[in-house]
Design an enzyme around this catalytic site. Structure first.
Site, PDB file in Angstrom:
ATOM      1  N   TYR A 439     -18.182 -28.453 -55.292  1.00  9.06           N
ATOM      2  CA  TYR A 439     -19.502 -27.903 -55.661  1.00  9.06           C
ATOM      3  C   TYR A 439     -19.843 -26.583 -54.949  1.00  9.06           C
ATOM      4  O   TYR A 439     -19.121 -26.142 -54.084  1.00  9.06           O
ATOM      5  CB  TYR A 439     -20.614 -28.944 -55.581  1.00  9.06           C
ATOM      6  CG  TYR A 439     -20.975 -29.643 -54.274  1.00  9.06           C
ATOM      7  CD1 TYR A 439     -20.556 -29.214 -53.027  1.00  9.06           C
ATOM      8  CD2 TYR A 439     -21.824 -30.762 -54.331  1.00  9.06           C
ATOM      9  CE1 TYR A 439     -20.960 -29.896 -51.877  1.00  9.06           C
ATOM     10  CE2 TYR A 439     -22.221 -31.439 -53.184  1.00  9.06           C
ATOM     11  CZ  TYR A 439     -21.783 -30.993 -51.957  1.00  9.06           C
ATOM     12  OH  TYR A 439     -22.186 -31.648 -50.833  1.00  9.06           O
ATOM     13  N   GLU A 440     -20.907 -25.979 -55.453  1.00 13.21           N
ATOM     14  CA  GLU A 440     -21.308 -24.618 -55.012  1.00 13.21           C
ATOM     15  C   GLU A 440     -20.198 -23.602 -55.252  1.00 13.21           C
ATOM     16  O   GLU A 440     -19.970 -22.706 -54.451  1.00 13.21           O
ATOM     17  CB  GLU A 440     -21.699 -24.588 -53.532  1.00 13.21           C
ATOM     18  CG  GLU A 440     -22.825 -25.504 -53.122  1.00 13.21           C
ATOM     19  CD  GLU A 440     -24.101 -25.289 -53.905  1.00 13.21           C
ATOM     20  OE1 GLU A 440     -24.258 -24.211 -54.509  1.00 13.21           O
ATOM     21  OE2 GLU A 440     -24.929 -26.217 -53.930  1.00 13.21           O
ATOM     22  N   GLY A 441     -19.508 -23.740 -56.372  1.00 10.86           N
ATOM     23  CA  GLY A 441     -18.391 -22.832 -56.656  1.00 10.86           C
ATOM     24  C   GLY A 441     -17.123 -23.461 -56.115  1.00 10.86           C
ATOM     25  O   GLY A 441     -16.973 -23.602 -54.901  1.00 10.86           O
TER      26      GLY A 441
END
Lengths: 596, 249
Positions: A439-441
């Site tokens: 997550y978050e890229g």
């Protein structure tokens, strides 16, 4: 059941001895943060995390969240624990005093984030998401918006979230379809479905302030037409009280691999009233305020899970009696020696230790850069810090979370079969850790961001500033006998990083796949050189303190041994990484897709 | 009324205590120290009395090294109003502590002194009782409940046979036992405020007290290690061993 004790001693070494925050008093956030105050805060934070949040970690994982009548119920004990968190006034720690925050350094915020994630990752995400949302409102909100939302969010009475992903659009946000239709009163009607919304709904707070990316009809196509909106779950009346639902609901909860105690929601917006945050069609820019901060927060999750897994593995290795030391019995009174005597167990524990302490130094450095970018009185210093921070953020996010998974896995391995059994808690650490590289890229995206955006930005200013920092350290300490275990290794590794940078520049231009194929390796190479820099510099500090008779000698000598381990057993990886980068994309891209 | 709460800086209850190599005492260098847990309970009780509107001011006092300031700041962060540090690097025995506290009581005129029943480092369990004797005040020790009345205080005591409730006329000394309450966590805003609360530094000589030790420590040793057990075949063998070898039956 696993246990946790906040690594306050190592944190204090970093804050007081190594980075010496008192030197930074020209930055307003640090002026107030005297050592005795920092110690008092750390000690109290350690207590509430160890005694209140940590005991709910295993049970929260087992029970998970549930959706009843459209409302999310968090695991038993979470509401009471959150009430204590709220009562403690922790949420506003780094917030502006103007809106009820305490104005303390972001550096401290990151460290307390580590402690909280180690204690209870799923729980920590609820306040963590609120923090991300308040950062965006603070950066882009109008005065009126700040006054309306920040005090209630700093006090933890209201929570926050970020809503980016949609069923058909994850990394490529240009594809998103959530609509924001302008209304006569200046507000918007938001309609659409968002997925994977962490802390999207829960029973911990009276309201949840969602930050939602949506498109205003008629705007530019792709990411250039995206705007960011504030969408409260429940309508906020003019007198500040919370009213009826605002057309925001949780459609379902995801069943997932880990972080079970955090609600991952499908969120439905049905003509919900939203308010533009920042400029029209500039939502990506506003969102990245939240995103960059969130990426550092995720990086720290890798460190945090490694720390708690390591503590339990160390306790087990000292306790579990199996086999004899290769050099003869160490525990002759018993039938076997503790497994701590075995070099292979030590290999795992030392790798984790060197990773943990090295990355903690790197995150404190990143924290100081964040505070510098925000508050340093000198513009040139602010700019330099911004460049370095932009460069190092994807490196930390990717390397720390990849290694966090590895560290949790190594810690589990120390338990043998018991590591695979639920009640020891080690398998939870491994499952929880696995989300952070995603997550978050995803970490693949982080590597692309580093190579494609951060390296070339501003004519390569950031990587030049970085090389200057490392080279200056090498030049200054080359002849320091105390550092003879480290300086040749650092110089070599730095040379490999420079050569790899050159190779990528020359070969990535002609064939972008060369850059893409080497991006992950390059990111890890940069991470290892950075960690080597900090290990050598920390060893220098430890030597100086030992010579001056300062500090805890055993603690400092252990730093030196761990630095030796890093240089002997981990840094050589840089040679392999350089070779992999230079192998290029040919074999990577060689197979036809149908041949897989 | 004012409440005086003496607190002691001790080795943290989570620390595995190690004896010094020369057997003169326990290792305190680079060891985590914190407030004596029973004193934390005493501070909490004072705070609750104040929050119920029955006290105006809580003064915390510690007798110990300069670092005992941190312990006082912890009490201030929990909510105490001001602090007095009586600075000394000596290991002060309970009688000297009680004499210093007596002098502070004379200056501050509290109506209630609440302190931990004992400190977890030396386990003396003497200071409260000695202070009450020196002041000629009533004492309610091992308190598990404290209820204020009109000029009196009812103290429920944890005694061997159960619970005993005594009614004391104020001013009085109360010592806190484990079950009296559960101390709060200091909030972040209060930790920050504690920095600015007044903290006076004094010395034992300011109170005319001599802190020289009257006891001599001969030797400090770790408890003997537990010997490994044996598995017996049957009850008869167990009984024989208990009678003939252990001599306990």
């Amino acid at each position: 059941m696993p246990t946790y004790s906040a690594p306050v001693k190592d944190i204090k070494f970093l804050l007081h001895d190594y980075f010496n925050l008192q030197k930074l008093e020209h930055i307003p956030a640090f002026a107030e943060a005297t050592p005795d105050l920092l110690d008092a805060i750390l000690d109290e934070a350690a207590k509430i995390n160890e005694n209140v949040f940590q005991p709910l970690n295993l049970s929260g994982d087992g029970q998970g969240c549930r959706l009843e009548d459209g409302k999310v119920i968090t695991p038993d004990g979470f509401k009471e624990a959150y009430a204590q968190y709220l009562e403690g006034g922790w949420q506003g720690m780094t917030g502006d005093v103007k809106y009820g925050g305490q104005g303390l350094p972001q550096t401290l915020g990151l460290l307390l984030n580590e402690i909280m994630v180690s204690a209870n990752w799923g729980f920590a995400m609820y306040p963590g998401l609120t923090k991300g949302a308040t950062e965006s409102i603070y950066a882009w909100g109008t005065d009126e918006q700040k006054e309306k939302y920040l005090p209630k969010m700093y006090s933890a009475e209201w929570a926050g979230t970020m809503n980016l992903t949609e069923p058909h659009c994850g990394t490529d946000l240009g594809l998103l379809t959530t609509k924001a239709v302008p209304q006569d009163d200046g507000s918007y009607k938001i309609t659409g479905t968002k997925i994977f919304i962490s802390a999207g709904d829960h029973d911990l707070t009276e309201n949840i302030i969602h930050l939602v990316l949506a498109k205003i009809p008629g705007g530019p196509d792709g990411v250039k037409g995206i705007s960011l909106f504030i969408v409260p779950r429940d309508i906020i009346n003019d007198d500040g009280s919370v009213g009826a639902n605002n057309g925001v609901s949780c459609g379902s909860l995801e069943e997932k691999m880990g972080i079970h105690s955090n609600a991952t929601c499908v969120m439905n917006y049905d003509e919900a009233t939203g308010y533009l945050l920042g400029d029209k069609h500039k939502g990506m820019k506003a969102m990245f305020t939240m995103m960059n901060e969130a990426r550092l927060g995720v990086a720290i999750q890798g460190l945090a899970i490694a720390e708690v897994a390591q503590q339990n593995a160390v306790a087990y290795a000292n306790d579990r009696l199996q086999g004899r030391a290769l050099t003869g019995p160490q525990n002759p009174d018993a039938k076997a020696d503790p497994i701590m005597v075995h070099p292979d167990v030590r290999r795992m524990l030392m790798t984790n230790r060197a990773f943990i302490e090295g990355s903690r130094a790197m995150t404190v450095w990143a924290g100081i850069l964040v505070d510098t970018t925000r508050e340093h009185p000198d513009e040139a210093e602010r700019e330099k810090a911004e460049e370095l921070l932009a460069l190092i953020t994807p490196v930390l996010k990717s390397y720390l979370t990849d290694q966090g998974v590895e560290a949790a896995s190594r810690a589990l391995q120390c338990f043998g079969g018991h590591g695979y059994i639920r009640e020891w808690g080690m398998e939870q650490f491994l499952r929880d850790s696995r989300i952070a590289p995603i997550y978050e890229g995803t970490n693949g995206i982080q590597a692309m961001d580093l190579i494609g955006r951060k390296l070339p930005a501003n004519g390569g200013a950031a990587i030049r500033a970085y090389f200057e920092m490392v080279q200056t350290f090498i030049d200054d300490n080359k002849t320091n006998d105390a550092l003879s275990n480290y300086m040749p290794g650092l110089e070599k590794a730095n040379g490999r990083l420079q050569a790899a940078s050159m190779w990528l520049m020359q070969n990535g231009m002609s064939n972008p796949n060369n850059a893409g194929a080497g991006a992950h390796y390059y990111l890890n190479l940069l991470a290892l050189v950075t960690m080597a820099y900090f290990w050598a510099d920390m060893a220098k500090k430890a030597h100086e303190m030992i010579a001056a008779g300062e500090g805890d000698k055993e603690f400092l000598e252990n730093k030196l041994i761990t630095a030796d381990f890093f240089y002997g057993h981990m840094l050589p990886e840089t040679a392999a990484l350089k070779a992999k980068i230079e192998a290029g994309a040919t074999s990577v891209m060689g197979l036809d897709a149908h041949s897989f | 009324m004012k409440i005086l709460v003496p607190v002691k800086r001790v080795i943290d209850y989570n620390v595995k205590v190690r004896v010094k190599a020369d057997n003169t005492g326990v290792e305190l260098a680079n060891v985590k120290m914190s407030m004596n847990p029973f004193d934390e309970i005493a501070v909490e009780e004072a705070l609750r009395i104040k929050e119920a509107g029955n006290a105006e001011e809580i003064i915390v006092v510690s007798i110990g090294p300069a670092q005992a300031q941190e312990t006082l700041r912890t009490a201030l962060a929990m909510g105490a109003d001001r602090a007095i540090l009586v600075k000394t690097d000596d290991l002060v025995e309970p009688l000297a502590v009680a004499k210093i506290l007596k002098a502070i009581v004379a200056e501050e005129t509290p109506e209630l002194v609440i302190l931990g029943k004992q400190a977890i480092d030396d386990d003396c369990n003497q200071t409260g009782q000695m202070l009450a004797a020196l002041l000629e005040w009533p004492q309610g020790t091992f308190a598990s409940e404290v209820k204020l009345g009109e000029g009196t205080v009812n103290v429920t005591r944890e005694v061997d046979g159960g619970l005993e409730t005594v009614k004391l006329t104020l001013p009085a000394v109360v010592t806190a036992d484990l079950r009296l309450n559960e101390p709060r966590y200091a909030s972040l805003p209060n930790i920050m405020k504690a920095k600015r609360k007044p903290l006076d530094t004094k010395e034992p000589s300011d109170y005319g007290v001599d802190t020289a030790r009257r006891l001599t420590t001969l030797k400090v040793e770790e408890p003997a290690k537990r010997a490994s057990g044996i598995i017996v075949e049957n009850i008869a063998e167990l009984v024989t061993k208990l009678r003939d070898e252990a001599g306990v039956i």
